[in-house]
Design an enzyme around this catalytic site. Structure first.
Site, mmCIF file in Angstrom:
data_model
loop_
_atom_site.group_PDB
_atom_site.id
_atom_site.type_symbol
_atom_site.label_atom_id
_atom_site.label_comp_id
_atom_site.label_asym_id
_atom_site.label_seq_id
_atom_site.Cartn_x
_atom_site.Cartn_y
_atom_site.Cartn_z
ATOM 1 N N ARG A 15 10.504 -5.713 6.707
ATOM 2 C CA ARG A 15 11.570 -4.896 6.116
ATOM 3 C C ARG A 15 11.600 -3.509 6.744
ATOM 4 O O ARG A 15 10.676 -3.084 7.413
ATOM 5 C CB ARG A 15 11.353 -4.768 4.607
ATOM 6 C CG ARG A 15 11.591 -6.037 3.822
ATOM 7 C CD ARG A 15 11.186 -5.883 2.358
ATOM 8 N NE ARG A 15 9.730 -5.847 2.192
ATOM 9 C CZ ARG A 15 9.109 -5.729 1.019
ATOM 10 N NH1 ARG A 15 9.826 -5.591 -0.087
ATOM 11 N NH2 ARG A 15 7.792 -5.718 0.960
ATOM 12 N N LYS A 75 6.576 -0.075 2.184
ATOM 13 C CA LYS A 75 5.259 -0.312 1.608
ATOM 14 C C LYS A 75 4.389 0.935 1.663
ATOM 15 O O LYS A 75 4.642 1.871 2.430
ATOM 16 C CB LYS A 75 4.555 -1.455 2.344
ATOM 17 C CG LYS A 75 5.227 -2.804 2.154
ATOM 18 C CD LYS A 75 5.282 -3.215 0.681
ATOM 19 C CE LYS A 75 3.913 -3.539 0.112
ATOM 20 N NZ LYS A 75 3.981 -3.917 -1.326
ATOM 21 N N TYR A 96 7.310 2.217 -2.070
ATOM 22 C CA TYR A 96 6.449 1.523 -3.017
ATOM 23 C C TYR A 96 5.021 1.999 -2.782
ATOM 24 O O TYR A 96 4.562 2.075 -1.642
ATOM 25 C CB TYR A 96 6.510 0.002 -2.817
ATOM 26 C CG TYR A 96 7.804 -0.633 -3.277
ATOM 27 C CD1 TYR A 96 8.182 -0.591 -4.614
ATOM 28 C CD2 TYR A 96 8.638 -1.277 -2.370
ATOM 29 C CE1 TYR A 96 9.361 -1.181 -5.041
ATOM 30 C CE2 TYR A 96 9.819 -1.866 -2.788
ATOM 31 C CZ TYR A 96 10.177 -1.814 -4.129
ATOM 32 O OH TYR A 96 11.348 -2.392 -4.545
ATOM 33 N N HIS A 98 2.102 1.589 -5.659
ATOM 34 C CA HIS A 98 1.128 0.777 -6.409
ATOM 35 C C HIS A 98 -0.245 1.436 -6.387
ATOM 36 O O HIS A 98 -1.263 0.790 -6.118
ATOM 37 C CB HIS A 98 1.063 -0.642 -5.834
ATOM 38 C CG HIS A 98 2.390 -1.341 -5.793
ATOM 39 N ND1 HIS A 98 3.013 -1.811 -6.929
ATOM 40 C CD2 HIS A 98 3.209 -1.640 -4.748
ATOM 41 C CE1 HIS A 98 4.154 -2.373 -6.592
ATOM 42 N NE2 HIS A 98 4.307 -2.272 -5.282
ATOM 43 N N GLU A 120 8.378 1.921 -7.614
ATOM 44 C CA GLU A 120 8.134 1.017 -8.739
ATOM 45 C C GLU A 120 8.000 1.713 -10.084
ATOM 46 O O GLU A 120 8.012 1.054 -11.125
ATOM 47 C CB GLU A 120 6.898 0.144 -8.473
ATOM 48 C CG GLU A 120 5.560 0.850 -8.584
ATOM 49 C CD GLU A 120 5.140 1.550 -7.304
ATOM 50 O OE1 GLU A 120 3.995 2.042 -7.253
ATOM 51 O OE2 GLU A 120 5.947 1.614 -6.357
ATOM 52 N N ASP A 272 0.329 -6.841 -6.126
ATOM 53 C CA ASP A 272 0.444 -5.441 -5.714
ATOM 54 C C ASP A 272 -0.200 -4.495 -6.715
ATOM 55 O O ASP A 272 -0.631 -3.394 -6.355
ATOM 56 C CB ASP A 272 1.913 -5.045 -5.525
ATOM 57 C CG ASP A 272 2.444 -5.433 -4.161
ATOM 58 O OD1 ASP A 272 1.634 -5.586 -3.234
ATOM 59 O OD2 ASP A 272 3.663 -5.598 -4.018
#
Length: 374
Positions: A15, A75, A96, A98, A120, A272
């Site tokens: 991505r 990510k 993102y 996490h 998120e 994740d």
């Protein structure tokens, strides 16, 4: 503002954080957009397509991190990127993260002094997670597809066709969690003809699920007893548990797996956030499964990365309005004007503003509002 989009370097991640349409919007508002050469290739976006709408194509990730005031990624930074985090003072990272599941990334961001905003945890007043939702929808659908593939003997599983055929049993699919990902997984499983049970702690949510599926899905209130019973009877278990910003609770123990049917499959969408199975460990698309007590675990940590054209378009559609706000107004003013965006801020210039992240790693928590007032 200068906005930078580096290539994703996590294994099997195809991505990219922005499409040509997003670049065009940013440039039209007077911002500069730096794209690392080849960043969009995995999502079928050529450098020439970015350049045609005003992006500057640069050769290295180092240049992106050194020059951009706002970094947009997909990510979380991995170890090879940690040295890049502190190059540009005051830089904002929007991706993102996490962090509750990664102490090393948390520490790297704190040391670098970045302001880190996690897709998120951007949360609307309604409780919806607008930047997590599109990828949860993709991951939920993929979870059932991958589970069905690995239930086949050729995929390492029991040798069951998820839909069955007339005169045979359908696969029993148990979904833990009735949020966006769990709902998407159940939708795909019902569409494939499986026997589906979905568990959640919220009776109100289970009522909504029951009404949507018109009785085609068994809904059960989640408890330790019920989870154990349903897991032991399942051919495919899909873990789709989310506690916003926190590590996922461990709902499926090693002892449960030991009693499951040989060749059963467990797919952990929650990986994740640390995973909701005791034996979960992150895997990759290149090496997606491992065996525990004769059952097969699928724990790919970036499931939507396998369908990057779909995922990149869906993600960029959701993140672009927030990226535009950050670029137009700066992160402080953007967060003052938008409570949902403020909810996404996890780290500010060396301090943790997310309670779940601070709690997960035994760190001091600072109220975000006090930082905005400075």
């Amino acid at each position: 503002m200068r906005v930078g989009v580096p290539s994703e370097v996590k294994r099997d991640e195809y991505r990219v954080a922005i499409t040509e349409a997003g670049v065009r919007e940013l440039v039209a508002r007077g911002h500069e957009v730096l794209i690392e050469r080849g960043a969009g290739q995995g999502s079928a976006i050529a450098d020439s397509a970015y350049a045609a709408v005003g992006a500057q194509i640069v050769d290295t990730a180092h240049q992106i991190w050194a020059e951009a005031e706002l970094i947009c990624k997909v990510k979380e930074p991995i170890e090879s990127e940690y040295e890049l985090l502190g190059i540009h003072p005051g830089q904002v990272l929007f991706t993102y993260l996490h962090l509750a599941a990664s102490k090393s990334c948390t520490e790297a961001l704190l040391e670098a002094g970045n302001t880190a905003i996690a897709y998120e945890t951007v949360r609307l007043a309604s409780g919806q997670l607008p930047l997590l939702t599109p990828m949860s929808e993709v991951a939920g659908r993929m979870a059932t597809m991958q589970g069905a593939t690995h239930l086949m003997r050729s995929g390492g599983g029991r040798g069951i066709l998820i839909s069955g055929v007339p005169g045979t049993q359908r696969a029993k699919v148990t979904v833990l969690g009735a949020g966006v990902a769990g709902f998407a997984a159940a939708t795909m499983a019902v569409g494939l003809g499986a026997q589906v049970t979905i568990l959640d702690r919220s009776l109100e949510r289970l009522k909504q699920v029951d009404e949507h599926f018109n009785g085609r899905v068994q809904t059960l209130a989640a408890s330790t007893h019920v989870i154990e019973r349903e897991v032991l009877e399942a051919d495919l278990v899909i873990g789709a548990v989310l506690v916003v910003g926190e590590r996922a609770p461990k709902l499926v123990t090693n002892a449960m797996v030991k009693q499951m049917k040989p060749g059963s499959v467990l797919v952990d969408i929650s990986v994740d956030q640390g995973g909701c199975f005791e034996d979960t460990r992150p895997t990759t698309h290149s090496d997606p499964v491992f065996e525990v007590h004769g059952s097969l675990f699928y724990c790919v940590a970036n499931m939507p990365g396998a369908v990057p054209i779909t995922s990149t378009q869906a993600l960029s559609n959701a993140t672009l309005p927030y990226a535009l706000s950050l670029a137009d107004h700066g992160w402080k003013n953007a967060c003052k004007a938008d409570h949902a965006l403020a909810e996404g801020v996890n780290i500010v210039e060396g301090v943790v503003t997310s309670k779940p992240v601070a709690s997960a790693h035994g760190l001091t928590h600072t109220e975000f509002g006090s930082l905005l007032a400075r």
